[in-house]
Write an enzyme that holds these catalytic residues in place. Structure first.
Site, PDB file in Angstrom:
ATOM      1  N   ASP A 261      12.546   3.273 -14.635  1.00  0.00           N
ATOM      2  CA  ASP A 261      13.452   3.667 -13.552  1.00  0.00           C
ATOM      3  C   ASP A 261      13.150   2.845 -12.305  1.00  0.00           C
ATOM      4  O   ASP A 261      13.905   2.880 -11.342  1.00  0.00           O
ATOM      5  CB  ASP A 261      13.280   5.157 -13.236  1.00  0.00           C
ATOM      6  CG  ASP A 261      14.288   5.643 -12.211  1.00  0.00           C
ATOM      7  OD1 ASP A 261      15.500   5.408 -12.430  1.00  0.00           O
ATOM      8  OD2 ASP A 261      13.884   6.222 -11.183  1.00  0.00           O
ATOM      9  N   GLU A 266      13.782  -4.494  -6.768  1.00  0.00           N
ATOM     10  CA  GLU A 266      14.964  -3.647  -6.916  1.00  0.00           C
ATOM     11  C   GLU A 266      15.990  -4.052  -5.869  1.00  0.00           C
ATOM     12  O   GLU A 266      15.607  -4.266  -4.717  1.00  0.00           O
ATOM     13  CB  GLU A 266      14.583  -2.167  -6.746  1.00  0.00           C
ATOM     14  CG  GLU A 266      13.644  -1.692  -7.840  1.00  0.00           C
ATOM     15  CD  GLU A 266      13.205  -0.234  -7.669  1.00  0.00           C
ATOM     16  OE1 GLU A 266      13.856   0.510  -6.924  1.00  0.00           O
ATOM     17  OE2 GLU A 266      12.203   0.139  -8.291  1.00  0.00           O
ATOM     18  N   HIS A 294      16.543   3.422 -10.335  1.00  0.00           N
ATOM     19  CA  HIS A 294      15.746   4.238  -9.407  1.00  0.00           C
ATOM     20  C   HIS A 294      16.480   5.535  -9.022  1.00  0.00           C
ATOM     21  O   HIS A 294      16.649   5.854  -7.842  1.00  0.00           O
ATOM     22  CB  HIS A 294      15.362   3.449  -8.155  1.00  0.00           C
ATOM     23  CG  HIS A 294      14.144   4.009  -7.475  1.00  0.00           C
ATOM     24  ND1 HIS A 294      13.217   3.248  -6.823  1.00  0.00           N
ATOM     25  CD2 HIS A 294      13.696   5.295  -7.355  1.00  0.00           C
ATOM     26  CE1 HIS A 294      12.258   4.016  -6.330  1.00  0.00           C
ATOM     27  NE2 HIS A 294      12.539   5.283  -6.641  1.00  0.00           N
TER      28      HIS A 294
HETATM   29  P1  NAD Z   1       1.201  13.233  -6.557  1.00  0.00           P
HETATM   30  O1  NAD Z   1       0.559  12.802  -5.292  1.00  0.00           O
HETATM   31  O2  NAD Z   1       1.389  14.694  -6.810  1.00  0.00           O
HETATM   32  O3  NAD Z   1       0.368  12.644  -7.816  1.00  0.00           O
HETATM   33  C1  NAD Z   1      -0.150  11.370  -7.860  1.00  0.00           C
HETATM   34  C2  NAD Z   1      -1.401  11.418  -8.739  1.00  0.00           C
HETATM   35  O4  NAD Z   1      -1.880  10.081  -8.916  1.00  0.00           O
HETATM   36  C3  NAD Z   1      -2.548  12.228  -8.123  1.00  0.00           C
HETATM   37  O5  NAD Z   1      -3.010  13.216  -9.046  1.00  0.00           O
HETATM   38  C4  NAD Z   1      -3.623  11.195  -7.849  1.00  0.00           C
HETATM   39  O6  NAD Z   1      -4.944  11.712  -8.025  1.00  0.00           O
HETATM   40  C5  NAD Z   1      -3.311  10.142  -8.894  1.00  0.00           C
HETATM   41  N1  NAD Z   1      -3.847   8.815  -8.583  1.00  0.00           N
HETATM   42  C6  NAD Z   1      -3.878   8.186  -7.386  1.00  0.00           C
HETATM   43  N2  NAD Z   1      -4.458   6.976  -7.512  1.00  0.00           N
HETATM   44  C7  NAD Z   1      -4.793   6.848  -8.831  1.00  0.00           C
HETATM   45  C8  NAD Z   1      -5.433   5.825  -9.585  1.00  0.00           C
HETATM   46  N3  NAD Z   1      -5.852   4.687  -9.007  1.00  0.00           N
HETATM   47  N4  NAD Z   1      -5.593   6.022 -10.913  1.00  0.00           N
HETATM   48  C9  NAD Z   1      -5.168   7.161 -11.507  1.00  0.00           C
HETATM   49  N5  NAD Z   1      -4.602   8.186 -10.831  1.00  0.00           N
HETATM   50  C10 NAD Z   1      -4.416   8.019  -9.514  1.00  0.00           C
HETATM   51  O7  NAD Z   1       2.576  12.468  -6.615  1.00  0.00           O
HETATM   52  P2  NAD Z   1       3.882  12.877  -7.467  1.00  0.00           P
HETATM   53  O8  NAD Z   1       4.728  13.791  -6.671  1.00  0.00           O
HETATM   54  O9  NAD Z   1       3.454  13.267  -8.826  1.00  0.00           O
HETATM   55  O10 NAD Z   1       4.632  11.465  -7.512  1.00  0.00           O
HETATM   56  C11 NAD Z   1       4.047  10.372  -8.204  1.00  0.00           C
HETATM   57  C12 NAD Z   1       4.793   9.101  -7.859  1.00  0.00           C
HETATM   58  O11 NAD Z   1       6.090   9.140  -8.443  1.00  0.00           O
HETATM   59  C13 NAD Z   1       5.102   8.925  -6.361  1.00  0.00           C
HETATM   60  O12 NAD Z   1       4.005   8.364  -5.662  1.00  0.00           O
HETATM   61  C14 NAD Z   1       6.274   7.991  -6.363  1.00  0.00           C
HETATM   62  O13 NAD Z   1       5.843   6.651  -6.302  1.00  0.00           O
HETATM   63  C15 NAD Z   1       6.918   8.264  -7.715  1.00  0.00           C
HETATM   64  N6  NAD Z   1       8.249   8.884  -7.547  1.00  0.00           N
HETATM   65  C16 NAD Z   1       9.308   8.250  -8.123  1.00  0.00           C
HETATM   66  C17 NAD Z   1      10.570   8.797  -7.993  1.00  0.00           C
HETATM   67  C18 NAD Z   1      11.760   8.147  -8.649  1.00  0.00           C
HETATM   68  O14 NAD Z   1      12.895   8.479  -8.297  1.00  0.00           O
HETATM   69  N7  NAD Z   1      11.570   7.249  -9.608  1.00  0.00           N
HETATM   70  C19 NAD Z   1      10.754   9.973  -7.257  1.00  0.00           C
HETATM   71  C20 NAD Z   1       9.635  10.601  -6.699  1.00  0.00           C
HETATM   72  C21 NAD Z   1       8.380  10.042  -6.857  1.00  0.00           C
END
Ligand code: NAD
Length: 333
Positions: A261, A266, A294
């Site tokens: 996605d 992009e 996205h």
């Molecule tokens: P979140 O903060 O709840 O979870 C992120 C997790 O990643 C945490 O548990 C953290 O400990 C872990 N993490 C951080 N650095 C790390 C590393 N080096 N190795 C392994 N784990 C690591 O965030 P979320 O709400 O679950 O969202 C995750 C990501 O999804 C967002 O940061 C964003 O980039 C992406 N996202 C994409 C969309 C989309 O439309 N495609 C929408 C929302 C979020």
């Protein structure tokens, strides 16, 4: 400060702002401007007590300086890179976001990409549309019994893990920031290194934020450790995946198929050879690469939730209650 407050929604929303008005009731007047640039805001935002900011306007020091009495800017969304945090802090404006509105939707989307590939949805649609009514013409594989490796077991990673379990998958993860025992609580397998996760997984799904430490996290080393036939799903951020390393692993067949996605550039960059093949529907790519623009966060319900939660956060701050999702907590006076 006493109600009614003035709440301004500068961009994206056209009046009447029904979702926000339902939250504030008589406590605030809501002004939705549907502006696309900061210049259009002149004379229309200065008296705002709160701003519900989307992403079309940059909240630079100059724009922030025009706010006489603003207490809070809530980003209607997750990212807040369009707000100058230092300038906001200097003016005593709290900055908040809405971090969780899309958790269900992105997890659903990660599974949708995986199911789409596993059941050959796009390919079978093409076959059927071509007038052929048969099976076995598009690749399909079974999810039950396969291992899904989650990179980043936060909100979305966990929601994806729980969904995958319902499909009979074994679920493992790599997230060095999760406390010990998290694996036990959720019935998952925890790996302490990314290479171990790669070696154990049939499918890997990325759910880490883009940071200095996650840029290119899934790269050549990861693919060298991974099983042949790996499926890669990325709904996090494009640059988390090293595109050159992925392309090599995909072209060689080490990666069986992938669902994205998000991409390193992009919109999709038509000068990239793999993207060009995908756009042209090249036979060795079209059934193996599923890409969406996205949009994983998007659903009508998610947008309503995002707007409602942003308004509720602003109301909390205006009412003197602590914010729930401050990205710029102000020091106590
Ligand atoms: P979140 O903060 O709840 O979870 C992120 C997790 O990643 C945490 O548990 C953290 O400990 C872990 N993490 C951080 N650095 C790390 C590393 N080096 N190795 C392994 N784990 C690591 O965030 P979320 O709400 O679950 O969202 C995750 C990501 O999804 C967002 O940061 C964003 O980039 C992406 N996202 C994409 C969309 C989309 O439309 N495609 C929408 C929302 C979020």
């Amino acid at each position: 400060m006493s109600a009614p407050w003035t709440v301004v929604i500068p961009d994206r929303v056209t009046a009447p702002a029904t979702v926000e008005e339902a939250v504030f009731g008589t406590r605030a007047t809501v002004r939705a401007l549907h502006a696309t640039s900061a210049a259009e805001l002149r004379g229309r935002i200065e008296d705002a007590d709160a701003i519900l900011a989307w992403h079309d306007i940059g909240w630079t020091a100059d724009v922030l300086a025009s706010l006489w009495q603003c207490k809070v800017i809530v980003r209607v969304g997750v990212g807040f890179d369009n707000v100058d945090l230092a300038a906001a802090r200097a003016r005593g404006i709290e900055v908040c976001n809405v971090p969780d509105y899309g958790t269900h939707d992105v997890a659903d989307h990660a599974l949708a990409l995986l199911l789409g590939l596993a059941r050959g949805l796009a390919s079978n649609d093409r076959v059927a549309r071509g007038g052929v009514w048969s099976w076995g013409l598009a690749p399909s594989f079974r999810l039950t019994g396969k291992t899904l490796g989650i990179v980043g077991l936060g909100r979305i990673g966990t929601a994806t893990a729980l969904r995958a379990k319902a499909f009979g998958m074994q679920v493992a993860y790599y997230d060095p920031y999760k406390p010990q025992g998290w694996d036990k609580a959720l019935g998952l397998t925890c790996y302490r290194s990314l290479a171990e996760l790669a070696a154990a997984s049939d499918v890997v799904s990325l759910h880490v934020p883009l940071t200095q430490s996650t840029r290119g996290l899934v790269g050549a080393e990861f693919f060298a450790a991974a099983r042949r036939g790996l499926v890669v799903i990325n709904t996090a951020r494009g640059p988390v995946l090293d595109w050159a390393a992925f392309t090599a692993a995909f072209r060689s067949g080490h990666v069986r198929c992938a669902g994205f996605d998000v991409l390193p550039a992009e919109p999709a960059d038509p000068t990239d050879p793999l993207i060009r093949d995908w756009m042209a529907g090249a036979p060795d790519v079209r059934d193996r690469l599923l890409i969406t623009p996205h949009c994983a966060f998007y659903s009508a319900e998610a947008v309503e939730e995002m707007r409602r939660k942003a308004a509720e956060e602003a109301l909390r701050v205006l009412s003197g209650e602590p914010a729930w999702n401050s990205v710029l907590p102000l020091e106590a006076p």
